[in-house]
Design a protein around this motif. Structure first.
Motif, PDB file in Angstrom:
ATOM      1  N   THR A 196     -53.813   4.766 -91.674  1.00 36.72           N
ATOM      2  CA  THR A 196     -54.540   4.766 -90.799  1.00 36.72           C
ATOM      3  C   THR A 196     -54.055   3.663 -89.443  1.00 36.72           C
ATOM      4  O   THR A 196     -54.258   2.496 -89.517  1.00 36.72           O
ATOM      5  CB  THR A 196     -55.608   5.184 -90.871  1.00 36.72           C
ATOM      6  OG1 THR A 196     -56.507   6.079 -92.162  1.00 36.72           O
ATOM      7  CG2 THR A 196     -56.383   6.043 -89.615  1.00 36.72           C
ATOM      8  N   SER A 197     -53.762   3.988 -88.551  1.00 32.28           N
ATOM      9  CA  SER A 197     -53.582   3.507 -87.440  1.00 32.28           C
ATOM     10  C   SER A 197     -54.703   3.758 -86.503  1.00 32.28           C
ATOM     11  O   SER A 197     -55.427   3.996 -86.297  1.00 32.28           O
ATOM     12  CB  SER A 197     -52.173   3.944 -86.323  1.00 32.28           C
ATOM     13  OG  SER A 197     -52.474   5.314 -85.817  1.00 32.28           O
ATOM     14  N   LEU A 198     -55.301   2.207 -85.631  1.00 31.66           N
ATOM     15  CA  LEU A 198     -55.611   1.551 -85.320  1.00 31.66           C
ATOM     16  C   LEU A 198     -56.217   3.052 -83.625  1.00 31.66           C
ATOM     17  O   LEU A 198     -57.106   3.543 -84.102  1.00 31.66           O
ATOM     18  CB  LEU A 198     -55.825   0.676 -83.798  1.00 31.66           C
ATOM     19  CG  LEU A 198     -56.300  -0.502 -85.609  1.00 31.66           C
ATOM     20  CD1 LEU A 198     -56.190  -2.130 -84.892  1.00 31.66           C
ATOM     21  CD2 LEU A 198     -57.323  -0.427 -86.468  1.00 31.66           C
ATOM     22  N   ASP A 199     -55.201   3.315 -83.281  1.00 34.24           N
ATOM     23  CA  ASP A 199     -54.984   5.218 -82.669  1.00 34.24           C
ATOM     24  C   ASP A 199     -55.539   5.754 -83.444  1.00 34.24           C
ATOM     25  O   ASP A 199     -56.109   6.624 -81.976  1.00 34.24           O
ATOM     26  CB  ASP A 199     -53.726   5.274 -81.700  1.00 34.24           C
ATOM     27  CG  ASP A 199     -53.285   3.420 -80.694  1.00 34.24           C
ATOM     28  OD1 ASP A 199     -54.189   2.587 -80.162  1.00 34.24           O
ATOM     29  OD2 ASP A 199     -52.230   3.998 -80.472  1.00 34.24           O
ATOM     30  N   GLY A 200     -54.888   6.148 -84.477  1.00 34.59           N
ATOM     31  CA  GLY A 200     -55.358   7.439 -84.704  1.00 34.59           C
ATOM     32  C   GLY A 200     -56.777   7.192 -85.162  1.00 34.59           C
ATOM     33  O   GLY A 200     -57.400   8.190 -84.917  1.00 34.59           O
ATOM     34  N   MET A 201     -57.593   6.549 -85.394  1.00 33.33           N
ATOM     35  CA  MET A 201     -58.614   6.117 -86.142  1.00 33.33           C
ATOM     36  C   MET A 201     -59.643   6.078 -85.097  1.00 33.33           C
ATOM     37  O   MET A 201     -60.416   7.293 -84.342  1.00 33.33           O
ATOM     38  CB  MET A 201     -59.484   4.323 -86.146  1.00 33.33           C
ATOM     39  CG  MET A 201     -60.790   4.485 -86.658  1.00 33.33           C
ATOM     40  SD  MET A 201     -61.461   2.864 -87.280  1.00 33.33           S
ATOM     41  CE  MET A 201     -62.607   3.504 -87.663  1.00 33.33           C
ATOM     42  N   GLU A 202     -59.147   5.897 -83.534  1.00 32.86           N
ATOM     43  CA  GLU A 202     -59.955   6.230 -82.331  1.00 32.86           C
ATOM     44  C   GLU A 202     -60.004   7.323 -82.097  1.00 32.86           C
ATOM     45  O   GLU A 202     -60.496   8.147 -81.418  1.00 32.86           O
ATOM     46  CB  GLU A 202     -58.949   4.339 -81.078  1.00 32.86           C
ATOM     47  CG  GLU A 202     -60.076   4.896 -80.232  1.00 32.86           C
ATOM     48  CD  GLU A 202     -59.557   4.138 -79.325  1.00 32.86           C
ATOM     49  OE1 GLU A 202     -59.776   3.945 -77.910  1.00 32.86           O
ATOM     50  OE2 GLU A 202     -58.853   2.697 -79.516  1.00 32.86           O
ATOM     51  N   THR A 203     -59.166   7.984 -81.877  1.00 30.19           N
ATOM     52  CA  THR A 203     -58.869   9.072 -80.908  1.00 30.19           C
ATOM     53  C   THR A 203     -58.921  10.406 -81.959  1.00 30.19           C
ATOM     54  O   THR A 203     -59.766  11.383 -81.428  1.00 30.19           O
ATOM     55  CB  THR A 203     -56.966   9.509 -81.162  1.00 30.19           C
ATOM     56  OG1 THR A 203     -56.082  10.314 -79.938  1.00 30.19           O
ATOM     57  CG2 THR A 203     -56.216  10.347 -82.642  1.00 30.19           C
ATOM     58  N   CYS A 204     -59.885  10.411 -83.103  1.00 28.46           N
ATOM     59  CA  CYS A 204     -60.110  10.868 -84.190  1.00 28.46           C
ATOM     60  C   CYS A 204     -61.541  10.973 -84.251  1.00 28.46           C
ATOM     61  O   CYS A 204     -62.495  11.871 -83.947  1.00 28.46           O
ATOM     62  CB  CYS A 204     -59.701  11.304 -85.147  1.00 28.46           C
ATOM     63  SG  CYS A 204     -58.135  11.961 -85.388  1.00 28.46           S
TER      64      CYS A 204
END
Length: 297
Positions: A196-204
């Motif tokens: 999981t990318s950090l951006d993916g974690m943050e956006t979700c």
């Protein structure tokens, strides 16, 4: 041949805003009805690798996809723009591109279950059977409780990666005893979370923490949108067994209001936690084909 070897290669679809959504659609059994599998937070398509062969054997094709910024799906440029409504729009676009007008079932876990309710009620008649596993009903701000998502994102950002978050996530989902007793599966899940990318974690996480995330007004609408619904929860998933019993009751009321007979069942997976198809695999692979099968030959 191992289950992993049977998995089809991931495919990629460009969305209207130039993001990419990664998906995997089984080619066989040929003509089999499609069951969409929708992932929990911090996982990707591979999380279902033990489930897909079981559904294929039961006569179903599966469609899996990665959430924004997870696996091979890209995150949006603006991490604050993702909501459950925008993620539903992504799935609708994918189904249209794949020329899939009907889903035999949507099986979702956690965030993937919440998305199933958003999708089914926004697109009545597309999902025949809705199987909802281990989900909260609304964001912390709507529930009036402390937000757990923001601190997790902040911790991962400070660390500059998902390692610490992966360990904490697996402990919440499965508990230390299960992780110690199942090292091979624990390592598989750890590798999945780490992708999981950090951006993916943050956006979700932003979508989960948003005021726009509230299933409560939608629960009674499920009965008018699908033919059948089942709620599933891990026995050890904190207070979610009671939460999902309350959810089941509201959904059942909606079925009665829609003039549909039948009871909406709550199935408790013994000794399982939040991702109940992993630590509760043996029981899960018995119950899911049972609830999906109906008149499929």
């Amino acid at each position: 041949m191992s289950a992993k070897a049977e998995m089809p290669a991931n495919r990629h679809l460009s969305l209207p805003d130039n993001r990419v959504i990664a998906y995997s659609l089984d080619d066989s059994p040929e003509g089999g009805p499609v069951v969409l599998l929708s992932n929990p937070l911090c996982t990707n398509i591979a999380v279902w690798d033990h489930i897909v062969p079981v559904l294929n054997h039961a006569g179903f094709r599966t469609l899996r996809y990665d959430q924004p910024g997870h696996g091979d799906s890209s995150a949006p440029a603006d991490l604050t723009t993702t909501t459950f409504d925008t993620m539903v729009t992504d799935v609708a676009y994918m189904l249209d591109a794949l020329e899939i007008s009907k889903l035999w079932a949507w099986v979702g876990v956690s965030m993937g279950a919440a998305k199933g309710i958003f999708f089914a009620t926004a697109h009545p008649g597309v999902v025949r059977k809705l199987i909802i596993c281990d989900t909260i009903t609304c964001s912390p701000v709507n529930a009036g409780v402390e937000d757990p998502f923001g601190p997790r994102v902040a911790s991962a950002r400070r660390e500059g990666g998902m390692k610490g978050n992966a360990n904490a996530t697996l402990q919440r989902w499965f508990g230390d005893a299960w992780l110690e007793d199942h090292p091979k599966e624990a390592e598989r899940m750890r590798k999945i979370v780490l992708r999981t990318s950090l951006d993916g974690m943050e956006t979700c996480c932003d979508a989960l923490a948003s005021e726009t995330f509230d299933l409560r007004p939608l629960l009674r609408k499920v009965g008018g949108a699908v033919e059948e619904a089942v709620c599933v929860v891990g026995e050890k998933d904190a207070n979610l067994p009671q939460t999902m019993e309350d959810m089941r009751g509201k959904i059942e009321e909606g079925f009665r209001e829609a003039g549909k007979a039948g009871k909406v069942e709550l199935v408790v997976v013994p000794n399982a936690g939040h991702v109940c198809f992993v630590d509760g695999l043996e029981e899960f692979v018995k119950l899911i084909p049972k609830y999906l099968q109906a008149e499929v030959k």
